[in-house]
Design a protein around this motif. Structure first.
Motif, PDB file in Angstrom:
ATOM      1  N   LYS A   1       0.719  -1.102   0.148  1.00 60.33           N
ATOM      2  CA  LYS A   1       0.057   0.051  -0.046  1.00 60.33           C
ATOM      3  C   LYS A   1       0.845   1.212   0.063  1.00 60.33           C
ATOM      4  O   LYS A   1       0.692   2.331  -0.864  1.00 60.33           O
ATOM      5  CB  LYS A   1      -0.787   0.044   1.294  1.00 60.33           C
ATOM      6  N   ILE A   2       1.865   1.099   0.699  1.00 61.04           N
ATOM      7  CA  ILE A   2       2.809   2.576   1.000  1.00 61.04           C
ATOM      8  C   ILE A   2       3.597   2.604  -0.312  1.00 61.04           C
ATOM      9  O   ILE A   2       3.712   3.644  -0.984  1.00 61.04           O
ATOM     10  CB  ILE A   2       3.830   2.278   2.086  1.00 61.04           C
ATOM     11  N   SER A   3       4.056   1.808  -1.000  1.00 66.15           N
ATOM     12  CA  SER A   3       4.754   1.931  -2.239  1.00 66.15           C
ATOM     13  C   SER A   3       3.662   2.123  -3.579  1.00 66.15           C
ATOM     14  O   SER A   3       4.321   2.988  -4.372  1.00 66.15           O
ATOM     15  CB  SER A   3       5.420   0.437  -2.381  1.00 66.15           C
ATOM     16  N   SER A   4       2.563   1.713  -3.235  1.00 65.21           N
ATOM     17  CA  SER A   4       1.625   1.891  -4.505  1.00 65.21           C
ATOM     18  C   SER A   4       1.260   3.483  -4.294  1.00 65.21           C
ATOM     19  O   SER A   4       1.245   4.290  -5.343  1.00 65.21           O
ATOM     20  CB  SER A   4       0.099   1.169  -4.288  1.00 65.21           C
ATOM     21  N   ALA A   5       1.230   3.929  -3.076  1.00 63.75           N
ATOM     22  CA  ALA A   5       0.899   5.526  -2.697  1.00 63.75           C
ATOM     23  C   ALA A   5       2.049   6.376  -3.199  1.00 63.75           C
ATOM     24  O   ALA A   5       1.786   7.328  -3.833  1.00 63.75           O
ATOM     25  CB  ALA A   5       0.595   5.767  -1.347  1.00 63.75           C
ATOM     26  N   VAL A   6       3.169   5.937  -2.763  1.00 65.29           N
ATOM     27  CA  VAL A   6       4.399   6.596  -3.378  1.00 65.29           C
ATOM     28  C   VAL A   6       4.650   6.504  -4.900  1.00 65.29           C
ATOM     29  O   VAL A   6       4.936   7.606  -5.456  1.00 65.29           O
ATOM     30  CB  VAL A   6       5.849   6.013  -2.765  1.00 65.29           C
ATOM     31  N   ARG A   7       4.425   5.641  -5.664  1.00 63.21           N
ATOM     32  CA  ARG A   7       4.310   5.349  -7.092  1.00 63.21           C
ATOM     33  C   ARG A   7       3.427   6.266  -7.851  1.00 63.21           C
ATOM     34  O   ARG A   7       3.983   7.153  -8.548  1.00 63.21           O
ATOM     35  CB  ARG A   7       4.237   4.096  -7.396  1.00 63.21           C
ATOM     36  N   THR A   8       2.215   6.311  -6.940  1.00 61.82           N
ATOM     37  CA  THR A   8       1.060   7.414  -7.373  1.00 61.82           C
ATOM     38  C   THR A   8       1.466   8.813  -7.293  1.00 61.82           C
ATOM     39  O   THR A   8       1.454   9.644  -8.258  1.00 61.82           O
ATOM     40  CB  THR A   8      -0.257   6.937  -6.734  1.00 61.82           C
ATOM     41  N   LEU A   9       1.960   9.132  -6.178  1.00 64.42           N
ATOM     42  CA  LEU A   9       2.403  10.540  -5.746  1.00 64.42           C
ATOM     43  C   LEU A   9       3.628  11.160  -6.783  1.00 64.42           C
ATOM     44  O   LEU A   9       3.559  12.051  -7.478  1.00 64.42           O
ATOM     45  CB  LEU A   9       2.843  10.677  -4.349  1.00 64.42           C
ATOM     46  N   VAL A  10       4.520  10.125  -7.282  1.00 62.25           N
ATOM     47  CA  VAL A  10       5.583  10.600  -7.866  1.00 62.25           C
ATOM     48  C   VAL A  10       5.145  10.803  -9.372  1.00 62.25           C
ATOM     49  O   VAL A  10       5.327  11.717 -10.046  1.00 62.25           O
ATOM     50  CB  VAL A  10       6.734   9.477  -8.008  1.00 62.25           C
ATOM     51  N   VAL A  11       4.269   9.993  -9.847  1.00 69.01           N
ATOM     52  CA  VAL A  11       3.750  10.072 -11.343  1.00 69.01           C
ATOM     53  C   VAL A  11       2.858  11.193 -11.296  1.00 69.01           C
ATOM     54  O   VAL A  11       2.684  12.160 -12.172  1.00 69.01           O
ATOM     55  CB  VAL A  11       3.030   8.771 -11.719  1.00 69.01           C
ATOM     56  N   GLY A  12       1.904  11.526 -10.134  1.00 71.59           N
ATOM     57  CA  GLY A  12       1.250  12.471 -10.035  1.00 71.59           C
ATOM     58  C   GLY A  12       1.716  13.886  -9.964  1.00 71.59           C
ATOM     59  O   GLY A  12       1.445  15.175 -10.626  1.00 71.59           O
ATOM     60  N   ILE A  13       2.796  13.737  -9.268  1.00 75.50           N
ATOM     61  CA  ILE A  13       3.706  15.235  -9.357  1.00 75.50           C
ATOM     62  C   ILE A  13       4.090  15.792 -10.540  1.00 75.50           C
ATOM     63  O   ILE A  13       4.215  16.874 -11.261  1.00 75.50           O
ATOM     64  CB  ILE A  13       4.647  15.188  -7.998  1.00 75.50           C
TER      65      ILE A  13
END
Length: 107
Positions: free
Chosen positions: A61-73
């Motif tokens: 869950k944390i790594s999925s959130a970090v990946r989403t945040l990186v792509v989103g930024i």
């Protein structure tokens, strides 16, 4: 005792907004938008090609959130530069219309 930080006053002349300056800014901004878009696609492809190998649900869950945040930024940066480029092109068109519709002064 009272040392004042005295700096000379800088006189800045305001620069005139011209269609050429707007188009130049739009070209630079659109170049940055395209670069960030290409970076976003590369990051997303890289993340998709390397799945997570963990049994821990919290890690996933944390790594999925970090990946989403990186792509989103990166996507947000690309979108902002794209909108700025569109705005500068619209400003250049508006300035051109104003210059063409201005009545020439005759003496």
């Amino acid at each position: 005792m009272s040392d004042q930080n005295i700096t000379p006053k800088e006189t800045t002349t305001p620069t005139q907004v011209s269609p050429l300056r707007c188009i130049t800014g739009a070209i630079i901004s659109s170049g940055l938008a395209y670069t960030l878009y290409s970076l976003m696609i590369a990051i997303a492809t890289n993340f998709a090609s390397k799945p997570l190998h963990s049994q821990n649900e919290l890690v996933i869950k944390i790594s999925s959130a970090v990946r989403t945040l990186v792509v989103g930024i990166v996507a947000l940066g690309s979108g902002i530069f794209g909108i700025v480029a569109i705005g500068l092109i619209a400003l250049a068109v508006q300035l051109l219309i104003q210059q063409l519709s201005a009545k020439p002064k005759s003496n």
